[in-house]
Design an enzyme around this catalytic site. Structure first.
Site, PDB file in Angstrom:
ATOM      1  N   HIS A 205      -4.888   5.946  -8.707  1.00  0.00           N
ATOM      2  CA  HIS A 205      -3.544   5.536  -9.120  1.00  0.00           C
ATOM      3  C   HIS A 205      -3.594   5.432 -10.648  1.00  0.00           C
ATOM      4  CE1 HIS A 205      -2.241   4.870  -5.062  1.00  0.00           C
ATOM      5  NE2 HIS A 205      -3.256   4.056  -4.822  1.00  0.00           N
TER       6      HIS A 205
ATOM      7  N   ASP B 282      -1.737   9.341  -7.742  1.00  0.00           N
ATOM      8  CA  ASP B 282      -0.426   9.462  -8.366  1.00  0.00           C
ATOM      9  C   ASP B 282      -0.606   9.249  -9.861  1.00  0.00           C
ATOM     10  OD1 ASP B 282      -0.609   6.586  -8.108  1.00  0.00           O
ATOM     11  OD2 ASP B 282       0.742   6.644  -6.387  1.00  0.00           O
TER      12      ASP B 282
HETATM   13  O1  G3I Z   1       7.802  -2.125   7.732  1.00  0.00           O
HETATM   14  C1  G3I Z   1       8.387  -3.242   7.053  1.00  0.00           C
HETATM   15  C2  G3I Z   1       9.875  -3.348   7.340  1.00  0.00           C
HETATM   16  O2  G3I Z   1      10.056  -3.593   8.708  1.00  0.00           O
HETATM   17  C3  G3I Z   1      10.478  -4.458   6.481  1.00  0.00           C
HETATM   18  O3  G3I Z   1      11.851  -4.466   6.657  1.00  0.00           O
HETATM   19  C4  G3I Z   1      10.171  -4.242   5.008  1.00  0.00           C
HETATM   20  C5  G3I Z   1      10.660  -5.376   4.141  1.00  0.00           C
HETATM   21  O4  G3I Z   1       9.854  -5.562   3.004  1.00  0.00           O
HETATM   22  O5  G3I Z   1       8.759  -4.144   4.866  1.00  0.00           O
HETATM   23  C6  G3I Z   1       8.190  -3.074   5.569  1.00  0.00           C
HETATM   24  O6  G3I Z   1       6.819  -3.079   5.337  1.00  0.00           O
HETATM   25  C7  G3I Z   1       6.399  -2.621   4.061  1.00  0.00           C
HETATM   26  C8  G3I Z   1       5.459  -1.439   4.242  1.00  0.00           C
HETATM   27  O7  G3I Z   1       4.924  -1.057   3.017  1.00  0.00           O
HETATM   28  C9  G3I Z   1       6.171  -0.237   4.872  1.00  0.00           C
HETATM   29  O8  G3I Z   1       7.181   0.225   4.045  1.00  0.00           O
HETATM   30  C10 G3I Z   1       5.683  -3.754   3.356  1.00  0.00           C
HETATM   31  O9  G3I Z   1       6.594  -4.795   3.037  1.00  0.00           O
HETATM   32  C11 G3I Z   1       5.035  -3.258   2.084  1.00  0.00           C
HETATM   33  O10 G3I Z   1       4.216  -4.289   1.553  1.00  0.00           O
HETATM   34  C12 G3I Z   1       4.167  -2.063   2.388  1.00  0.00           C
HETATM   35  O11 G3I Z   1       3.630  -1.590   1.183  1.00  0.00           O
HETATM   36  C13 G3I Z   1       2.507  -0.720   1.314  1.00  0.00           C
HETATM   37  C14 G3I Z   1       1.319  -1.312   0.574  1.00  0.00           C
HETATM   38  O12 G3I Z   1       0.233  -0.416   0.668  1.00  0.00           O
HETATM   39  C15 G3I Z   1       0.883  -2.630   1.172  1.00  0.00           C
HETATM   40  O13 G3I Z   1      -0.196  -3.136   0.444  1.00  0.00           O
HETATM   41  C16 G3I Z   1       2.890   0.608   0.680  1.00  0.00           C
HETATM   42  O14 G3I Z   1       3.922   1.229   1.459  1.00  0.00           O
HETATM   43  C17 G3I Z   1       1.653   1.515   0.655  1.00  0.00           C
HETATM   44  O15 G3I Z   1       1.960   2.656  -0.107  1.00  0.00           O
HETATM   45  C18 G3I Z   1       0.499   0.785  -0.004  1.00  0.00           C
HETATM   46  O16 G3I Z   1      -0.642   1.612   0.048  1.00  0.00           O
HETATM   47  C19 G3I Z   1      -1.800   1.125  -0.628  1.00  0.00           C
HETATM   48  C20 G3I Z   1      -3.018   1.657   0.074  1.00  0.00           C
HETATM   49  O17 G3I Z   1      -2.978   1.352   1.453  1.00  0.00           O
HETATM   50  C21 G3I Z   1      -4.302   1.101  -0.539  1.00  0.00           C
HETATM   51  N1  G3I Z   1      -4.327   1.367  -1.965  1.00  0.00           N
HETATM   52  C22 G3I Z   1      -3.143   0.968  -2.709  1.00  0.00           C
HETATM   53  C23 G3I Z   1      -1.882   1.584  -2.093  1.00  0.00           C
HETATM   54  C24 G3I Z   1      -0.680   1.306  -2.926  1.00  0.00           C
HETATM   55  O18 G3I Z   1      -0.419  -0.067  -2.955  1.00  0.00           O
END
Ligand code: G3I
Length: 438
Positions: free
Chosen positions: A241, A271
């Site tokens: 990242h 990214d």
């Molecule tokens: O699915 C729920 C949904 O039901 C709800 O309405 C909404 C409200 O906030 O949240 C949704 O969940 C979110 C999920 O992504 C799916 O979109 C979580 O809040 C959110 O925290 C989560 O974020 C993910 C993040 O990891 C969590 O730490 C990101 O999409 C994802 O790209 C990110 O990926 C991580 C890798 O696994 C590890 N390395 C870093 C990378 C970027 O942070």
């Protein structure tokens, strides 16, 4: 509707006529034996069967997919002992139908844990809900069940994600580390290996890409210790990242030291973000700069035999974790918010296509075509055909020996070679090129 048809037409025409190249990314990546992939999240799962622009981009450009969230602990085991495979199965099935493979992400992490696991911490401190023995049983069951379910289907796994702390590279104070102890790290790899001995197993983290950085050195030293303890680990996942500029020189050095201990490096979550204020001032210049940074990254994969997986964390700026998590940054991926390919896309395409057009080479086995006899001071190369040129490269792609000959045999003194892996490249009189690691 009109807009969709326009987009679809654009993608079809652009996918099949990118400048001088007639194919898209994975076509050339396959020829270069590189895994090129993307993480996919919600929009992938909702749109998949409709074959929209989004789906066509995925299908035409990647040979490996990763679930952005749907293989994480909270998604796979939301209730203790009760596993949810439906969404992840969909990804694996669709990927295989489209001729791709899948990276598993991730079996053990401190984040995105279900509430029944998080119940073991109060304000970040272990509270006695789990003992070492009960938490080990929980984690072992999680890993074994998932890896058994996907045995033979998911060739790469991020067994462990982000175990190092940001401040000093020490082990992160996760629930696993607090309740089980530091040896949870060795255990997760052993459990994963037992469940699917053929799967490649990685320790994945961010800010670990550069040799000489605190976390990068901590991770390398930790993994080297695991290798010394015979723990089954295939390599390091560099999340990548990045802001700009990307320090590809320090990355190259890091990739090489992993090669020297026999390990791979995979780029797992690439990214390259752009400061929105810079983008708004001069979009073209920023996109060109970004493309150049992506070029450096794909070159690291093209030039290092132990680094052949290149995954971006999503592919379109329409769906990227960056703007919501890194204030002031955006535009980090290969396609823009209208799903149009960006300069970074064309740069990677160009580099892969050029590489795929270089003289085809064969990695030969020990047989009658090319034999290497090694001693401490020299190697003797014997060929069934007349050799016209014989060269040795180190893993940084530097040529350290070259000789133009016209014989079946050559002696190469090796007393100045450091211990490690080298590539022998032999050009035969008939024009064929053979390569062999030694
Ligand atoms: O699915 C729920 C949904 O039901 C709800 O309405 C909404 C409200 O906030 O949240 C949704 O969940 C979110 C999920 O992504 C799916 O979109 C979580 O809040 C959110 O925290 C989560 O974020 C993910 C993040 O990891 C969590 O730490 C990101 O999409 C994802 O790209 C990110 O990926 C991580 C890798 O696994 C590890 N390395 C870093 C990378 C970027 O942070």
């Amino acid at each position: 509707m009109k807009k969709n048809i326009f987009l679809l037409a654009f993608v079809f025409s652009s996918l099949f006529s990118f400048g001088q190249w007639t194919q898209s990314l994975s076509y050339y990546a396959n020829k270069c034996k590189i895994k090129i992939g993307s993480a996919v999240g919600g929009p992938y799962f909702t749109n998949y069967d409709t074959r929209t622009t989004f789906d066509m981009i995925v299908k035409n450009n990647f040979n490996m997919l990763v679930a952005e969230n749907d293989m994480k602990y909270n998604a796979m085991e939301p209730t203790k002992g009760s596993f949810f495979f439906t969404t992840a199965d969909k990804l694996v099935t669709n990927a295989y139908n489209d001729g791709m493979t899948v990276r598993g992400h991730t079996l053990c992490w401190h984040s995105q844990l279900p509430s029944w696991v998080n119940a073991g911490l109060t304000n970040g401190i272990a509270n006695g809900v789990f003992t070492r023995a009960t938490l080990m049983a929980v984690l072992k069951n999680h890993i074994t069940t998932i890896m058994t379910h996907y045995k033979g289907l998911v060739p790469q796994w991020d067994v462990l994600n982000e175990p190092f702390s940001d401040s000093n590279g020490a082990l992160r104070n996760s629930i696993w580390q607090q309740v089980i102890g530091n040896d949870y790290i060795d255990s997760v790899f052993v459990w994963a290996h037992r469940a699917d001995p053929a799967a490649k197993l990685y320790l994945n983290d961010y800010s670990v890409e550069r040799m000489g950085s605190t976390k990068g050195d901590a991770m390398f030293n930790y993994i080297k210790g695991m290798v010394d303890r015979n723990i089954p680990i295939t390599g390091a996942g560099f999340q990548c990242h990045f802001g700009m500029p990307v320090d590809s020189t320090a990355m190259d050095k890091n990739i090489n030291r992993y090669a020297a201990i026999g390990l791979e490096v995979v780029f797992t979550e690439i990214d390259v973000r752009i400061l929105i204020t810079d983008y708004d001032k001069n979009k073209a210049a920023q996109l060109a700069l970004q493309a150049d940074n992506y070029r450096k990254l794909i070159h690291l994969c093209l030039e290092n035999p132990n680094c052949k997986t290149f995954i971006t964390w999503g592919f379109t700026d329409l769906y990227s974790w960056i703007p919501s998590s890194m204030a002031g940054y955006d535009h980090a991926l290969l396609f823009d918010k209208n799903l149009a390919p960006k300069p970074a896309y064309f740069t990677i395409l160009n580099e892969l296509a050029l590489e795929s057009q270089k003289t085809a080479v064969e990695d030969v086995k020990d047989d009658d075509i090319l034999k290497i006899q090694k001693s401490d001071e020299r190697i003797v190369v014997l060929s069934a055909n007349i050799m016209s040129r014989c060269q040795v490269y180190d893993l940084q792609g530097k040529c350290i020996f070259t000789s133009d000959i016209n014989r079946n045999e050559i002696e190469i003194p090796t007393n100045n070679f450091r211990k490690g892996i080298y590539i022998l490249k032999v050009q035969l009189e008939n024009g064929k090129v053979l390569m062999k690691k030694f």
